[in-house]
Write a protein that holds these residues in place. Structure first.
Motif, PDB file in Angstrom:
ATOM      1  N   PHE A 127      63.506  -2.371  25.567  1.00 34.23           N
ATOM      2  CA  PHE A 127      63.675  -1.752  26.866  1.00 34.23           C
ATOM      3  C   PHE A 127      63.977  -0.307  26.947  1.00 34.23           C
ATOM      4  N   GLY A 128      63.382   0.417  27.419  1.00 34.91           N
ATOM      5  CA  GLY A 128      63.299   1.869  27.394  1.00 34.91           C
ATOM      6  C   GLY A 128      62.538   2.759  26.665  1.00 34.91           C
ATOM      7  N   SER A 129      62.007   3.752  27.167  1.00 39.86           N
ATOM      8  CA  SER A 129      61.092   4.545  26.084  1.00 39.86           C
ATOM      9  C   SER A 129      61.706   5.303  24.957  1.00 39.86           C
ATOM     10  N   SER A 130      63.021   5.530  25.208  1.00 44.57           N
ATOM     11  CA  SER A 130      63.959   6.339  24.345  1.00 44.57           C
ATOM     12  C   SER A 130      64.088   5.191  22.912  1.00 44.57           C
ATOM     13  N   ILE A 131      63.914   3.699  23.312  1.00 47.45           N
ATOM     14  CA  ILE A 131      64.132   3.089  22.223  1.00 47.45           C
ATOM     15  C   ILE A 131      62.759   2.491  21.530  1.00 47.45           C
ATOM     16  N   VAL A 132      61.640   2.578  22.439  1.00 42.78           N
ATOM     17  CA  VAL A 132      60.407   1.866  21.987  1.00 42.78           C
ATOM     18  C   VAL A 132      59.774   2.946  21.238  1.00 42.78           C
ATOM     19  N   LEU A 133      59.938   4.272  21.658  1.00 45.12           N
ATOM     20  CA  LEU A 133      59.219   5.398  20.840  1.00 45.12           C
ATOM     21  C   LEU A 133      59.522   5.341  19.505  1.00 45.12           C
TER      22      LEU A 133
ATOM     23  N   ARG B  26      52.357  -2.757  11.070  1.00 39.56           N
ATOM     24  CA  ARG B  26      52.723  -3.900  12.024  1.00 39.56           C
ATOM     25  C   ARG B  26      52.284  -3.559  13.440  1.00 39.56           C
ATOM     26  N   ILE B  27      52.193  -4.846  14.130  1.00 38.31           N
ATOM     27  CA  ILE B  27      51.856  -4.794  15.614  1.00 38.31           C
ATOM     28  C   ILE B  27      53.181  -4.772  16.372  1.00 38.31           C
ATOM     29  N   MET B  28      53.292  -4.012  17.705  1.00 38.90           N
ATOM     30  CA  MET B  28      54.077  -4.267  18.606  1.00 38.90           C
ATOM     31  C   MET B  28      53.626  -4.299  20.081  1.00 38.90           C
ATOM     32  N   VAL B  29      53.769  -5.369  20.560  1.00 44.30           N
ATOM     33  CA  VAL B  29      53.436  -5.591  22.066  1.00 44.30           C
ATOM     34  C   VAL B  29      54.727  -5.405  22.684  1.00 44.30           C
ATOM     35  N   GLN B  30      54.785  -4.571  23.947  1.00 45.64           N
ATOM     36  CA  GLN B  30      56.110  -4.239  24.512  1.00 45.64           C
ATOM     37  C   GLN B  30      56.024  -4.064  26.101  1.00 45.64           C
ATOM     38  N   ALA B  31      56.791  -4.427  26.659  1.00 46.10           N
ATOM     39  CA  ALA B  31      57.088  -4.418  28.086  1.00 46.10           C
ATOM     40  C   ALA B  31      58.262  -3.511  28.554  1.00 46.10           C
ATOM     41  N   GLY B  32      58.624  -2.508  27.913  1.00 46.93           N
ATOM     42  CA  GLY B  32      59.657  -1.658  28.003  1.00 46.93           C
ATOM     43  C   GLY B  32      59.597  -0.279  27.862  1.00 46.93           C
ATOM     44  N   GLY B  33      58.420   0.275  27.412  1.00 48.39           N
ATOM     45  CA  GLY B  33      58.290   1.510  27.300  1.00 48.39           C
ATOM     46  C   GLY B  33      56.975   2.048  27.876  1.00 48.39           C
TER      47      GLY B  33
ATOM     48  N   ALA C 160      71.970  -2.691  21.617  1.00 48.26           N
ATOM     49  CA  ALA C 160      73.237  -2.358  22.442  1.00 48.26           C
ATOM     50  C   ALA C 160      72.554  -0.933  23.087  1.00 48.26           C
ATOM     51  N   SER C 161      71.368  -0.720  23.579  1.00 45.21           N
ATOM     52  CA  SER C 161      70.800   0.345  24.498  1.00 45.21           C
ATOM     53  C   SER C 161      70.870   1.595  23.355  1.00 45.21           C
ATOM     54  N   ASP C 162      71.065   1.314  22.080  1.00 50.28           N
ATOM     55  CA  ASP C 162      71.028   2.751  20.969  1.00 50.28           C
ATOM     56  C   ASP C 162      70.048   2.943  20.165  1.00 50.28           C
ATOM     57  N   PRO C 163      69.076   3.796  20.400  1.00 53.72           N
ATOM     58  CA  PRO C 163      67.768   3.950  19.549  1.00 53.72           C
ATOM     59  C   PRO C 163      68.232   3.940  18.122  1.00 53.72           C
ATOM     60  N   SER C 164      69.413   4.675  17.620  1.00 52.09           N
ATOM     61  CA  SER C 164      69.794   4.568  16.306  1.00 52.09           C
ATOM     62  C   SER C 164      69.911   3.135  15.766  1.00 52.09           C
TER      63      SER C 164
END
Length: 407
Positions: free
Chosen positions: A109-115, A126-133, A84-88
């Protein structure tokens, strides 16, 4: 633990707006965990990335018969939930998936969530591969298990400056607006540094609130001190707001450049003909001359996507699919699904596919020389590549028509 045993969903894709509840373990299925904005402010682009993930899973499962790793075939499955676009909310979802045994994660998607979510997966091994941050903070805090398809924010403006210096008339002045968040600020600072190094004067460097409701005062400054280019390192909704208020206040500049937003159907629908002439970044184009074992060429990817999905294709779909392809290629190179081996194989990746030449820096972000952005401009309703020149499908329209001329 036998890494062939992954918690899997009952199908290739599970989407939920509630906390994740994993299904029974199933051999020979690789399940990718994570969250994605399906609702909220980042949903427009989040759904694009999600469709990219879905597209790659569908292609590898159905067209390739699965992923062959270490002499065995594996089906791919997604277990992605709406943050829901919510980091928490996202951190709660990711921690729950870590606790239930997911090893391989895809980013939101969005560095505020990926970070904050990559901090959880990193701490858990664990591993994360991402195209949003793309925030520099994702890649400069010593993480070893987080990989980004894009270069970090501060390195994303080199190709833009190259275009500015080649335009006629030459770009001599730029003003920069940025929203005060983890991605936009770093991108703006990187842009200012690159511009000043090229001898282009930065007239204004203006921070906007993370949640922007009005930019009328800022636009007064822009009208009083009009730059050749107005650069907005902003996400989808702020970009639309800025453009709308520029139209309403008749704030004209020779070039409006917004890093996120103009790529989407939502931007086009919101602005209509006013979207023409706006310049933005794209990290992939179906016209690009890349090809490989997955999908074939860039044009083949576009053809497959359009035949199977209704949502309008943007580069975000290709970037999302590239995350899945990178995981599969790394596991294939490693010959195993053991997490440490896959991590090392990701760090060593250097291969061409429909998306381009995928290679990560030692910090985990995309190699800026290979994975930096193209520049695109909406011209007569079509997104045209205008830089670099060797990959361009059209010449830049510069100076752009006034808002009145675009109406």
């Amino acid at each position: 633990m036998d890494r062939r045993n992954f918690l899997a969903t009952s199908g290739a894709l599970a989407l939920s707006s509630t906390l994740p509840r994993m299904a029974f373990a199933q051999d020979n299925t690789i399940t990718f965990g994570g969250s994605i904005p399906m609702t909220g402010g980042a949903a427009e682009t989040g759904l694009n990335v999600l469709n990219g993930y879905r597209c790659a899973v569908k292609y590898i499962n159905e067209e390739m018969g699965g992923a062959e790793i270490g002499g065995e075939k594996y089906q791919l499955a997604l277990n992605l939930f709406d943050d829901a676009s919510d980091p928490s909310r996202a951190t709660t979802l990711i921690q729950s998936q870590v606790d239930e045994g997911i090893d391989f994660f895809l980013g939101s998607f969005g560095s505020s969530i990926v970070l904050p979510t990559c901090a959880i997966t990193e701490a858990a091994g664990r591993i994360m591969v991402q195209a949003g941050g793309g925030s520099d903070l994702i890649f400069t805090q010593g993480r070893e298990r987080v990989f980004g398809i894009f270069p970090r924010a501060s390195k994303q403006f080199v190709s833009s400056v190259n275009m500015f210096t080649s335009l006629d008339p030459k770009v001599e002045t730029v003003s920069i607006l940025y929203t005060n968040n983890a991605f936009s600020k770093f991108q703006a600072e990187g842009a200012r540094t690159s511009l000043e190094e090229a001898g282009i004067k930065v007239l204004d460097f203006i921070a906007l609130p993370a949640q922007v409701n009005d930019v009328s005062n800022v636009l007064t400054t822009i009208r009083e001190n009009t730059p050749d280019v107005l650069v907005c390192t902003t996400h989808d909704e702020p970009s639309i707001l800025i453009a709308r208020q520029m139209v309403a206040t008749n704030t004209n500049v020779p070039m409006l450049y917004q890093t996120l937003g103009p790529q989407t159907a939502g931007y086009r629908d919101a602005l209509g003909n006013y979207a023409n002439g706006v310049v933005t970044q794209a990290y992939w184009s179906e016209r690009a001359p890349y090809s490989g074992d997955y999908f074939g060429s860039a044009a083949d990817f576009a053809k497959y996507y359009n035949a199977n999905f209704e949502r309008e294709l943007t580069y975000h779909m290709a970037s999302g699919a590239a995350c899945i392809v990178s995981y599969v290629q790394a596991a294939k190179n490693a010959g195993t699904l053991e997490v440490g081996a896959v991590r090392d194989a990701l760090a060593a990746l250097d291969f061409e596919c429909f998306y381009g030449q995928i290679r990560f820096t030692e910090d985990g972000d995309g190699d800026a020389a290979l994975l930096g952005p193209l520049l695109i401009q909406r011209q007569d309703g079509e997104m045209e590549v205008i830089a670099p020149a060797e990959g361009a499908s059209a010449e830049p329209i510069y100076p752009a028509p006034t808002w009145e001329e675009r109406a």
